[in-house]
Motif scaffolding. Structure first.
Motif, PDB file in Angstrom:
ATOM      1  N   ASP A 204      20.850  18.317   7.683  1.00  0.00           N
ATOM      2  CA  ASP A 204      19.545  17.661   7.675  1.00  0.00           C
ATOM      3  C   ASP A 204      19.672  16.144   7.574  1.00  0.00           C
ATOM      4  OD1 ASP A 204      17.944  19.923   7.941  1.00  0.00           O
ATOM      5  OD2 ASP A 204      18.107  20.397   5.807  1.00  0.00           O
ATOM      6  N   VAL A 205      20.614  15.668   6.757  1.00  0.00           N
ATOM      7  CA  VAL A 205      20.767  14.221   6.600  1.00  0.00           C
ATOM      8  C   VAL A 205      21.204  13.587   7.916  1.00  0.00           C
ATOM      9  CG1 VAL A 205      22.019  12.411   5.379  1.00  0.00           C
ATOM     10  CG2 VAL A 205      21.283  14.468   4.147  1.00  0.00           C
ATOM     11  N   ARG A 206      22.140  14.219   8.604  1.00  0.00           N
ATOM     12  CA  ARG A 206      22.612  13.673   9.873  1.00  0.00           C
ATOM     13  C   ARG A 206      21.532  13.767  10.948  1.00  0.00           C
ATOM     14  NH1 ARG A 206      28.234  15.391  12.996  1.00  0.00           N
ATOM     15  NH2 ARG A 206      28.084  13.802  14.651  1.00  0.00           N
ATOM     16  N   ILE A 207      20.770  14.845  10.958  1.00  0.00           N
ATOM     17  CA  ILE A 207      19.682  14.977  11.929  1.00  0.00           C
ATOM     18  C   ILE A 207      18.629  13.887  11.699  1.00  0.00           C
ATOM     19  CG2 ILE A 207      17.767  16.448  12.634  1.00  0.00           C
ATOM     20  CD1 ILE A 207      19.555  18.845  12.137  1.00  0.00           C
ATOM     21  N   LEU A 208      18.309  13.653  10.437  1.00  0.00           N
ATOM     22  CA  LEU A 208      17.318  12.626  10.122  1.00  0.00           C
ATOM     23  C   LEU A 208      17.817  11.243  10.515  1.00  0.00           C
ATOM     24  CD1 LEU A 208      14.695  11.642   8.779  1.00  0.00           C
ATOM     25  CD2 LEU A 208      15.922  11.661   6.591  1.00  0.00           C
ATOM     26  N   TRP A 209      19.081  10.947  10.219  1.00  0.00           N
ATOM     27  CA  TRP A 209      19.623   9.603  10.423  1.00  0.00           C
ATOM     28  C   TRP A 209      19.938   9.320  11.894  1.00  0.00           C
ATOM     29  CZ3 TRP A 209      19.715   5.259   7.843  1.00  0.00           C
ATOM     30  CH2 TRP A 209      20.603   4.256   8.208  1.00  0.00           C
TER      31      TRP A 209
END
Length: 315
Positions: A204-209
């Motif tokens: 999720d963090v990588r998708i958001l960033w």
């Protein structure tokens, strides 16, 4: 051979609405010369009503004491242009310190607010996130119901935030309206794109960033401007939670100057000796307070339509 005569009376009748263009409303018709002239006149008057007061403020801040005394107050036509007011304000003292405080509070507060808002909006935009519906209803309730000023002050006092710069950031750190706009924009991003990234092993963090935020530059720029202008223009929290005059931001110092409650150290003597006009100092502080917003707004203006309308309509 029989000659074919093109007689309009023998042509097949067209069904209404199939070939002919439907009639447009009056307000969608192209305006004539009179309409264009009226639009231009209205826009010119609106621009004049906005720019003329700003012109008076800037010209008065650049005017000498003699010019201001001859004009009897605010100056419209510039004469004897001088930068003494700005030199005195930026030479050190309370105004310079207040400007630095406002800049730091705006930068730190905007960064903190954007971080919290983006994370909250992204979580609420994912339908499978834990308790997202109840959290959304809880946030919406805060838009209609508020505890009031006294409970808020008691909470800030009990947390030990009085006479602290955190009192200028935390009480107004999050705007539910901004979160809803971000959420609506995030929900408009293709779910297939996010699912394909998740299949490739992205969290999720990588998708958001790396996916969501690059696709949301327009709405992020608009919300960042909203938070920055809010922090830069805020004065109520400082007047409520701060007692030390050395900790006051620029807006509070400007209010003191405009209301003639207290002149900053160094300026009071210059005004008393006649070297500087108190009205020029007031106008100069106003220009300093308006300048950052006036400089940043044109760069974000092109994102307003895409960022606000798309984020507000979807979801």
């Amino acid at each position: 051979m029989t000659a074919v005569i093109d007689d309009p009376a023998h042509r097949p009748a067209r069904r209404p609405g199939r070939w002919a263009a439907p009639p447009r409303p009056v307000w969608e018709e192209k305006p004539g010369p009179a309409g264009l002239a009226a639009k231009g006149l209205v826009l010119a008057l609106a621009c004049l009503a906005i720019l003329f007061p700003l012109w008076i403020v800037v010209v008065t801040s650049l005017s000498s004491r003699r010019t201001i005394d001859e004009a009897g107050g605010l100056v419209v036509i510039p004469e004897d242009i001088t930068f003494v007011a700005y030199q005195e304000l930026l030479s050190g003292g309370q105004v310079t310190r207040a400007a630095v405080i406002s800049v730091l509070v705006t930068l730190v507060g905007t960064l903190f607010s954007m971080t919290v808002s983006v994370l909250c909006a992204y979580g609420l935009s994912r339908s499978g996130s834990l308790g997202h519906r109840w959290l959304l209803m809880l946030l919406l309730a805060t838009m209609f119901f508020s505890a009031g000023l006294i409970p808020t002050y008691l909470l800030v006092q009990s947390l030990g935030l009085t006479d602290s710069y955190l009192a200028l950031i935390l009480p107004s750190a999050v705007s539910v309206f901004n979160i809803l706009v971000l959420r609506g924009f995030f929900m408009g991003i293709s779910q297939e794109l996010i699912d394909s990234a998740r299949i490739d092993g992205a969290g999720d963090v990588r998708i958001l960033w790396q996916i969501v935020m690059p696709l949301s530059r327009a709405v992020l720029a608009v919300i960042t401007l909203f938070y920055a202008v809010g922090y830069w223009s805020a004065w109520f929290n400082a007047s409520l939670y701060l007692n030390d005059q050395d900790m006051m931001p620029l807006q509070n110092v400007m209010i003191q100057l405009v209301q003639k409650q207290e002149a900053p150290v160094g300026l009071g003597q210059a005004i008393k000796t006649g070297e500087l006009s108190g009205l020029a100092v007031q106008m100069a502080v106003m220009v300093m307070a308006l300048l950052p917003v006036a400089v940043l707004s044109p760069f974000v203006q092109r994102h307003f339509k895409k960022g606000m309308l798309t984020g507000a309509v979807k979801g």
